[in-house]
Structure formats: structure tokens, C-alpha cells
Motif scaffolding. Structure first.
Motif, PDB file in Angstrom:
ATOM      1  N   ASP A  19      40.913  33.002  27.053  1.00  0.00           N
ATOM      2  CA  ASP A  19      42.103  33.626  27.623  1.00  0.00           C
ATOM      3  C   ASP A  19      41.933  35.136  27.493  1.00  0.00           C
ATOM      4  N   ALA A  20      41.852  35.846  28.642  1.00  0.00           N
ATOM      5  CA  ALA A  20      41.586  37.294  28.645  1.00  0.00           C
ATOM      6  C   ALA A  20      42.674  38.015  29.438  1.00  0.00           C
ATOM      7  N   PRO A  21      43.852  38.254  28.844  1.00  0.00           N
ATOM      8  CA  PRO A  21      44.944  38.899  29.582  1.00  0.00           C
ATOM      9  C   PRO A  21      44.607  40.315  30.029  1.00  0.00           C
ATOM     10  N   ASP A  22      43.847  41.038  29.229  1.00  0.00           N
ATOM     11  CA  ASP A  22      43.465  42.393  29.641  1.00  0.00           C
ATOM     12  C   ASP A  22      42.653  42.362  30.922  1.00  0.00           C
ATOM     13  N   LEU A  23      41.715  41.433  30.996  1.00  0.00           N
ATOM     14  CA  LEU A  23      40.890  41.308  32.194  1.00  0.00           C
ATOM     15  C   LEU A  23      41.735  40.885  33.388  1.00  0.00           C
ATOM     16  N   ASP A  24      42.672  39.984  33.157  1.00  0.00           N
ATOM     17  CA  ASP A  24      43.547  39.546  34.252  1.00  0.00           C
ATOM     18  C   ASP A  24      44.352  40.725  34.800  1.00  0.00           C
ATOM     19  N   ALA A  25      44.840  41.579  33.894  1.00  0.00           N
ATOM     20  CA  ALA A  25      45.618  42.744  34.338  1.00  0.00           C
ATOM     21  C   ALA A  25      44.733  43.719  35.098  1.00  0.00           C
ATOM     22  N   GLN A  26      43.528  43.913  34.645  1.00  0.00           N
ATOM     23  CA  GLN A  26      42.624  44.827  35.349  1.00  0.00           C
ATOM     24  C   GLN A  26      42.307  44.302  36.752  1.00  0.00           C
ATOM     25  N   LEU A  27      42.130  43.008  36.866  1.00  0.00           N
ATOM     26  CA  LEU A  27      41.839  42.434  38.175  1.00  0.00           C
ATOM     27  C   LEU A  27      43.038  42.566  39.105  1.00  0.00           C
TER      28      LEU A  27
ATOM     29  N   ALA B 132      35.281  54.292  52.680  1.00  0.00           N
ATOM     30  CA  ALA B 132      34.453  54.346  51.473  1.00  0.00           C
ATOM     31  C   ALA B 132      35.276  54.044  50.226  1.00  0.00           C
ATOM     32  N   ASP B 133      36.484  54.607  50.167  1.00  0.00           N
ATOM     33  CA  ASP B 133      37.364  54.315  49.025  1.00  0.00           C
ATOM     34  C   ASP B 133      37.684  52.826  48.954  1.00  0.00           C
ATOM     35  N   ALA B 134      37.941  52.218  50.118  1.00  0.00           N
ATOM     36  CA  ALA B 134      38.245  50.790  50.148  1.00  0.00           C
ATOM     37  C   ALA B 134      37.045  49.971  49.666  1.00  0.00           C
ATOM     38  N   ASN B 135      35.835  50.402  50.039  1.00  0.00           N
ATOM     39  CA  ASN B 135      34.628  49.684  49.591  1.00  0.00           C
ATOM     40  C   ASN B 135      34.445  49.787  48.078  1.00  0.00           C
ATOM     41  N   VAL B 136      34.771  50.977  47.511  1.00  0.00           N
ATOM     42  CA  VAL B 136      34.698  51.135  46.057  1.00  0.00           C
ATOM     43  C   VAL B 136      35.678  50.196  45.369  1.00  0.00           C
ATOM     44  N   ASN B 137      36.900  50.148  45.910  1.00  0.00           N
ATOM     45  CA  ASN B 137      37.895  49.244  45.325  1.00  0.00           C
ATOM     46  C   ASN B 137      37.484  47.782  45.470  1.00  0.00           C
ATOM     47  N   GLN B 138      36.837  47.455  46.588  1.00  0.00           N
ATOM     48  CA  GLN B 138      36.376  46.089  46.787  1.00  0.00           C
ATOM     49  C   GLN B 138      35.298  45.726  45.763  1.00  0.00           C
ATOM     50  N   SER B 139      34.400  46.674  45.484  1.00  0.00           N
ATOM     51  CA  SER B 139      33.353  46.408  44.484  1.00  0.00           C
ATOM     52  C   SER B 139      33.943  46.215  43.106  1.00  0.00           C
ATOM     53  N   GLN B 140      35.008  46.975  42.787  1.00  0.00           N
ATOM     54  CA  GLN B 140      35.668  46.794  41.498  1.00  0.00           C
ATOM     55  C   GLN B 140      36.317  45.415  41.408  1.00  0.00           C
ATOM     56  N   VAL B 141      36.928  44.995  42.505  1.00  0.00           N
ATOM     57  CA  VAL B 141      37.527  43.662  42.522  1.00  0.00           C
ATOM     58  C   VAL B 141      36.448  42.590  42.368  1.00  0.00           C
ATOM     59  N   ASP B 142      35.327  42.779  43.064  1.00  0.00           N
ATOM     60  CA  ASP B 142      34.232  41.805  42.958  1.00  0.00           C
ATOM     61  C   ASP B 142      33.696  41.738  41.528  1.00  0.00           C
ATOM     62  N   GLN B 143      33.550  42.895  40.893  1.00  0.00           N
ATOM     63  CA  GLN B 143      33.041  42.922  39.517  1.00  0.00           C
ATOM     64  C   GLN B 143      33.991  42.206  38.570  1.00  0.00           C
ATOM     65  N   LEU B 144      35.257  42.509  38.676  1.00  0.00           N
ATOM     66  CA  LEU B 144      36.229  41.876  37.789  1.00  0.00           C
ATOM     67  C   LEU B 144      36.370  40.385  38.086  1.00  0.00           C
ATOM     68  N   THR B 145      36.237  40.018  39.371  1.00  0.00           N
ATOM     69  CA  THR B 145      36.283  38.598  39.725  1.00  0.00           C
ATOM     70  C   THR B 145      35.106  37.856  39.105  1.00  0.00           C
ATOM     71  N   ALA B 146      33.923  38.512  39.121  1.00  0.00           N
ATOM     72  CA  ALA B 146      32.744  37.911  38.480  1.00  0.00           C
ATOM     73  C   ALA B 146      32.964  37.746  36.982  1.00  0.00           C
ATOM     74  N   LEU B 147      33.581  38.751  36.338  1.00  0.00           N
ATOM     75  CA  LEU B 147      33.867  38.643  34.913  1.00  0.00           C
ATOM     76  C   LEU B 147      34.888  37.541  34.645  1.00  0.00           C
ATOM     77  N   GLU B 148      35.822  37.366  35.570  1.00  0.00           N
ATOM     78  CA  GLU B 148      36.804  36.290  35.419  1.00  0.00           C
ATOM     79  C   GLU B 148      36.102  34.935  35.304  1.00  0.00           C
ATOM     80  N   ALA B 149      34.999  34.783  36.053  1.00  0.00           N
ATOM     81  CA  ALA B 149      34.276  33.508  36.003  1.00  0.00           C
ATOM     82  C   ALA B 149      33.690  33.255  34.622  1.00  0.00           C
TER      83      ALA B 149
END
Length: 395
Positions: free
Chosen positions: A96-104, A167-184
Motif C-alpha cells: 500500500d503506497a498512498p504517497d505514490l498514489d497521490a503523486q500519480l 512538449a509540456d504535455a509530453n513531459v507530463n505524459q512521461s511522468q504519468v507513465d513512470q508513476l504508472t510503472a511504479l504503481e505496478a
């Protein structure tokens, strides 16, 4: 009568003297013969087979992996304890990682905002493009060139703002992808089919991400071992390493199974002698279909050495060790001793393998005395005679 008696007495005396001298001659001859060293002989045997080398070994799993957390949090649940058989991808536990969930969640919100900004900038770009196209395609004289250049510049500026927003949207998308991977990684799964050999955590325990190495502080949560086949590692002394090669068979003896032996085969060697121990690292493979072999087990490894039908072997008791090295006393012509220097091979226990310096036709003196010298005449034990009767009686 008197003269006859005297003659008889003299004859008896002479006969006694002659008999005594004959016996003394026999004793002298026997004593001289006994001064010659008496030796036993053996003949070299040909062929070395069924030899073994017994060395300690360590049994390890085919694969064994410690499992650490990739995300920090609290252990929500575990589903398999040590000793459980698991399959690749099977869920071992959850974090259970609430901090990670909030970041995502925050990253996804930023992504939505950035995508909205991209839509706004795209609309501005398209309007500027349309305006510039009308000015550019107008008949000459209707609009000035200065106005056309201004509309062109406005389109270029709108296009640049659109690309920046994208470009900003792509950066945000990469952050979402990274956090989604960590969620796994909140799901702890088995890396391969095997057995859980350790569980070092429990529900509610604080989990720190990392492996405990390279500055990490994370504990080992589980340990999984693939034991369908086992690896056996043996440090073979340098003097025994020449015969180690792939395909050599061995028998494993384990203290917990005194009535069983397990088969293993040499798979590879390090092909290098370790300087610190002067040993060769040898790896063997052993099937473990019945799961009796366990990681971390100590074993006595009996290597079945290759047969050498042409090798000669002699009893260890026949060897002489002097300043010239290992030698053998050979029975030569006229029972004279010859000393031959030999090159020894493997120690076979009660026998030694002889690599050089000995012929199959040689007669070897067994258990030679230290005083035996070349050219000395000896008597073979089977030729030894009993002492004369009167000498034996005297003794």
C-alpha cells in the motif's frame, strides 16, 4: 685285540672330526647366505579404473533471487509463506503506497491541464494559419506586404506556442507513465517458477524501496529459488585439477540421506586456478525431480575419474624417497639391485600410478630397506632355505 680297539677308536675319532668339520662348513655356508638381504618382489599392474576423488561441495539452486520492493509504503498483504511452490508471475504480496498514489493522481491532473493547453494553442495556431493564408493569397494591391508579413509572424508565434504546449504535455505524459510503472511494482510477483525459501516481512510492515546495496535501505521481502535442477560447486586442488572436464560424472553423498547417492555431471570449470587457494572452481549439475536436494546443502562429491588402461601402478610400500626423488628398487640379472627414478601420477590409496621410468616386465622389490644400494645382491623370499638341523637345534 688291544691294537684292533685302538684302530677302531682312532677311526671313530677321525670320522667324528670329519663330520664336525662338515657341519661347521655347512653352518658357515648357511650363515654367509643369511647375510644376503632377503626381499619380497611384486610385478607392476597395468590399467587404472574405478578411481574416485572425494571433495566437499556446496549445492545451490539453479536460480535464486532475493526480492526487494521497488516502491515505498506498507505491506498490505502477503499470499505465500516460505516452502510454498509458486509459478512465474504469481502474486506474492502487495504494498500500500498512498504517497505514490497521490503523486500519480497529481501527475494525471497536470497531464489533463497540459493537454487542454495544447488544444488551446492548436486552435490559436490554426486561426493564425487561416488568417495568414487569406492575406498571402489576396490579390495584389488589396493588402500590403507589411500586413502579410505580420500575419505570417503571428502564425509562426502561434505555432511555436503550440509546440511548447505539446512538449509540456509530453513531459507530463512521461511522468504519468513512470508513476504508472511504479504503481505496478506495488504487486510483488514471483520472477520464475520455484519455491519461496524466505519471507522476511509481515502485514503492516514499513517498506523502503531499494535492495540494501548501493546506498539502498530496503529489506529483503522474499526469496525464491528454482530447484528443478541444482548447481554443485567444488573447489578442486590444483594437483587434482588436470582430470576435471565437462562430462565427468560424480556421486553426491549428503549427511541427511546416508543411504542415498545422487548423480551429477561436470558442466564447466573456471579454467583458472585461484591464487588465494590454488584451487579450480568446478560446477556440476544434478537433477532434482524429487526435490530432495536443497540450496545451501553440504555434500561429499565423489568424482568418477576416467579409466587409464595403459597406466602402470605399484604398491605404495615399494616406493623409495631419497634425494633424487621417488625411486623403485628393481631386481636385475643375478639378483642384483637396480634403482630407477620414476615419475608418479595419482595417489590411488594403497597404490601409486607410475607415469614414467617403469616397464611392465620389471620385477619390483617391495618394502625395500633404506640401506639397499645399487649392485647389492639380494635373495628373493621364496628362495630362502631353512638352517641346518644342528644349527636349528642349537637355536
Amino acid at each position: 685285540m688291544t691294537s684292533i680297539a685302538v684302530v677302531v677308536a682312532v677311526g671313530i675319532a677321525i670320522a667324528g672330526i670329519l663330520e664336525r668339520r662338515h657341519q661347521e662348513s655347512e653352518v658357515t655356508k648357511w650363515t654367509t647366505e643369511q647375510a644376503v638381504p632377503v626381499v619380497a618382489t611384486v610385478t607392476p599392474k597395468q590399467g587404472v579404473s574405478g578411481q574416485q576423488i572425494v571433495l566437499p561441495g556446496d549445492i545451490e539452486a539453479w536460480y535464486e533471487a532475493p526480492i526487494y520492493a521497488r516502491v515505498s509504503g506498507y505491506l498490505k498483504a502477503w499470499y505465500f509463506d516460505f516452502g510454498a511452490h509458486v509459478q512465474k508471475g504469481q502474486l506474492l504480496g502487495e504494498i500500500d503506497a498512498p504517497d505514490l498514489d497521490a503523486q500519480l493522481a497529481a501527475a494525471k491532473a497536470k497531464l489533463v491541464s497540459a493537454q487542454a493547453q495544447v488544444n488551446v494553442r492548436d486552435a490559436e495556431r490554426k486561426f493564425a494559419d487561416t488568417t495568414y493564408a487569406r492575406w498571402r493569397d489576396s490579390p495584389k494591391g488589396v493588402v500590403s506586404e507589411q500586413e502579410t508579413d505580420a500575419k505570417k509572424a503571428e502564425y509562426g508565434s502561434a505555432d511555436a506556442r503550440y509546440k511548447a504546449a505539446l512538449a509540456d504535455a509530453n513531459v507530463n505524459q512521461s511522468q504519468v507513465d513512470q508513476l504508472t510503472a511504479l504503481e505496478a511494482f506495488k504487486r510483488i510477483v514471483a520472477p520464475f517458477d520455484g519455491i519461496v525459501t524466505a519471507r522476511n516481512t509481515d502485514v503492516g510492515a514499513l517498506i523502503n524501496a531499494g535492495s540494501g546495496v548501493g546506498g539502498g535501505t530496503g529489506p529483503q521481502l522474499f526469496r525464491v529459488a528454482d530447484v528443478h535442477e541444482m548447481r554443485v560447486f567444488v573447489q578442486v586442488p590444483q594437483e587434482m585439477s588436470a582430470g576435471m572436464r565437462a562430462g565427468l560424472t560424480a556421486d553426491l553423498a549428503l549427511p541427511q540421506y546416508p543411504d542415498k547417492t545422487f548423480k551429477a555431471v561436470v558442466a564447466t570449470t573456471a579454467e583458472a586456478i585461484a591464487k588465494t587457494s590454488r584451487t579450480l572452481l568446478v560446477e556440476l549439475h544434478a537433477d532434482n525431480t524429487d526435490n530432495l536436494l536443497q540450496p545451501g546443502t553440504f555434500s561429499q562429491v565423489r568424482f568418477n575419474l576416467a579409466d587409464n588402461p595403459g597406466a602402470l601402478r605399484i604398491p605404495t610400500s615399494a616406493l623409495i624417497f631419497r634425494e633424487d626423488g621417488a625411486q623403485l628398487a628393481i631386481l636385475g640379472p643375478n639378483n642384483k639391485v637396480e634403482l630407477k627414478s620414476v615419475k608418479l601420477g595419482r595417489n590411488l590409496g594403497t597404490e601409486f600410478e607410475v607415469l614414467n621410468g617403469l616397464a611392465l616386465s620389471d620385477t619390483v622389490i617391495n618394502s625395500p630397506s633404506d640401506s639397499l644400494s645399487p649392485g647389492e645382491v639380494v635373495k628373493v623370499v621364496k628362495d630362502v632355505q631353512s638352517p641346518p638341523n644342528h644349527e636349528a637345534e642349537a637355536k
